[in-house]
Motif scaffolding. Sequence first.
Motif, short mmCIF file in Angstrom:
data_model
loop_
_atom_site.label_atom_id
_atom_site.label_comp_id
_atom_site.label_asym_id
_atom_site.label_seq_id
_atom_site.Cartn_x
_atom_site.Cartn_y
_atom_site.Cartn_z
N ALA A 1 -8.25 3.82 0.30
CA ALA A 1 -8.28 2.49 0.78
C ALA A 1 -6.89 2.29 1.09
O ALA A 1 -6.74 1.71 2.26
CB ALA A 1 -8.83 1.67 -0.23
N ALA A 2 -5.94 2.66 0.23
CA ALA A 2 -4.66 2.45 0.50
C ALA A 2 -4.10 3.16 1.76
O ALA A 2 -3.18 2.39 2.58
CB ALA A 2 -3.64 2.55 -0.66
N THR A 3 -4.51 4.27 2.04
CA THR A 3 -4.15 5.15 3.04
C THR A 3 -4.71 4.26 4.56
O THR A 3 -3.93 4.40 5.40
CB THR A 3 -4.86 6.46 3.02
OG1 THR A 3 -4.15 6.94 1.92
CG2 THR A 3 -4.40 7.40 4.30
N ILE A 4 -5.82 3.83 4.16
CA ILE A 4 -6.48 3.06 5.57
C ILE A 4 -5.75 1.83 5.79
O ILE A 4 -5.25 1.58 6.94
CB ILE A 4 -7.83 2.89 5.29
CG1 ILE A 4 -8.87 4.01 4.96
CG2 ILE A 4 -8.45 1.82 6.45
CD1 ILE A 4 -10.07 3.70 4.74
N ALA B 1 -12.39 -1.70 8.08
CA ALA B 1 -12.78 -0.30 7.20
C ALA B 1 -11.92 -0.23 5.95
O ALA B 1 -12.74 0.07 5.04
CB ALA B 1 -12.29 0.98 8.12
N TYR B 2 -10.79 -0.76 6.02
CA TYR B 2 -10.21 -1.14 4.73
C TYR B 2 -10.88 -2.03 3.84
O TYR B 2 -11.10 -1.83 2.54
CB TYR B 2 -8.67 -1.56 5.09
CG TYR B 2 -8.23 -1.94 3.70
CD1 TYR B 2 -7.59 -1.09 2.80
CD2 TYR B 2 -7.74 -3.53 3.36
CE1 TYR B 2 -6.79 -1.74 1.49
CE2 TYR B 2 -7.13 -3.74 2.24
CZ TYR B 2 -6.73 -2.75 1.26
OH TYR B 2 -6.38 -3.34 0.05
N LEU B 3 -11.26 -3.33 4.36
CA LEU B 3 -11.97 -4.11 3.41
C LEU B 3 -13.40 -3.50 3.04
O LEU B 3 -13.66 -3.95 1.99
CB LEU B 3 -12.15 -5.40 4.24
CG LEU B 3 -10.79 -6.14 4.56
CD1 LEU B 3 -11.21 -7.41 5.42
CD2 LEU B 3 -10.03 -6.56 3.32
N SER C 1 0.95 -1.16 -0.04
CA SER C 1 0.24 -0.12 -0.06
C SER C 1 0.80 1.15 -0.22
O SER C 1 0.54 2.31 -0.69
CB SER C 1 -0.84 -0.10 1.18
OG SER C 1 -1.96 -1.02 1.09
N ILE C 2 1.99 1.30 0.69
CA ILE C 2 3.00 2.31 0.69
C ILE C 2 3.37 2.55 -0.63
O ILE C 2 3.60 3.79 -1.46
CB ILE C 2 4.12 2.26 1.75
CG1 ILE C 2 3.59 2.12 3.22
CG2 ILE C 2 5.17 3.03 1.36
CD1 ILE C 2 4.50 1.85 4.08
N ILE D 1 -8.42 -1.47 17.77
CA ILE D 1 -8.45 -0.23 16.91
C ILE D 1 -7.82 -0.90 15.62
O ILE D 1 -8.50 -0.35 14.74
CB ILE D 1 -7.44 0.69 17.28
CG1 ILE D 1 -8.30 1.40 18.69
CG2 ILE D 1 -7.27 1.73 16.47
CD1 ILE D 1 -7.25 2.62 19.54
N ALA D 2 -6.62 -1.72 15.72
CA ALA D 2 -6.17 -2.14 14.17
C ALA D 2 -7.16 -3.12 13.64
O ALA D 2 -7.50 -2.99 12.28
CB ALA D 2 -4.95 -3.02 14.68
#
Length: 330
Positions: free
Chosen positions: A298-301, A283-285, A202-203, A276-277
């Motif tokens: 989405a990549a930032t999440i 949330a990403y999915l 994602s980075i 939290i993780a």
Amino acid sequence: MPVNETLSQYSDWSYTTAVAIYVAAMVFFLVEQSFGRKGRQAAQRTRERSRELVGAGAPVETSATAPAGPPPATPARPIGRAERIGRMGVALTVLAALLHLASLVLRGLATSRVPWGNMYEYISAVCLVAVVTWLVVLRRSPVRHLSAFVLLPVVILMFVGGTMLYTAAAPVQPALQSYWLVIHVSAAAGASGIFLVPGVASILYLVRTSHDNDPARFARLGHRLPAADVLDRIAYRTTVFAFPVFTFGVLCGAIWAESAWGRFWGWDPKETVAFIAWVIYAAYLHSRATAGWRGRRAATINVLGFAATVFNLFFVNLVTVGLHSYAGVG
């Protein structure tokens, strides 16, 4: 039960050797990253130049002049030097992973328990899962030249674990002498190791899309990365695989907490950050399933979820005080 010092020493040697070979493999991958694409671009320019010559009037065989019989076989594309070095990097990575696995197995045999009872061993297990996950990704996607970006955090984590967090082989403290250590901690370590791969992907996705939007940004790196959809697909598929494992680990932790402390949940710092993780990855999915939140959002999440995982690994275990303060640093 007494510790087998000989096996413990062999475990430490295997660990150190694995780190050294990971570093060597990373150098090989960097060579391929730096020079492999240039060779492919040069070959592409050669093919384009040949087409221009044909278009400018170079003789071309027609059906009348072409020799009878089946068309000649297309010669295999020669393997360039940079690609050979990249393949050598994969071989070194596999060798290092085998030594890495041997270090964990020997540690377990030396202490007669599972080899993830303290921070040193836990980080080693997380890194091994990350490397194995990446080797599986390499079998399915042509992203070998990105391996250095995955091995870099692995090498850093193993260096920190082997120096600042190293603990001599010993039995675990009574609070961890439970079969839940095998179930809960193995699931947590497995999920954390797998999450390292989509975190890096994602980075790199954010770097690639930034370069696509503005070629002046990340000019030296952006054009060497795969297409954004390839990185997005790697991040999504590995996260989909890791999330149920992580969920299982959280649920097992709650059951173990009820057995050991008389409650399923107590908002302990590690429990809180793990929750939290979990919410971030959920949330990403969800965002990937929602058209309006795909791509950079989405990549930032996903990167935030990876940051929460690393925060939970180091800060919560080493700085905060709670029921999970059993890092075993010594």
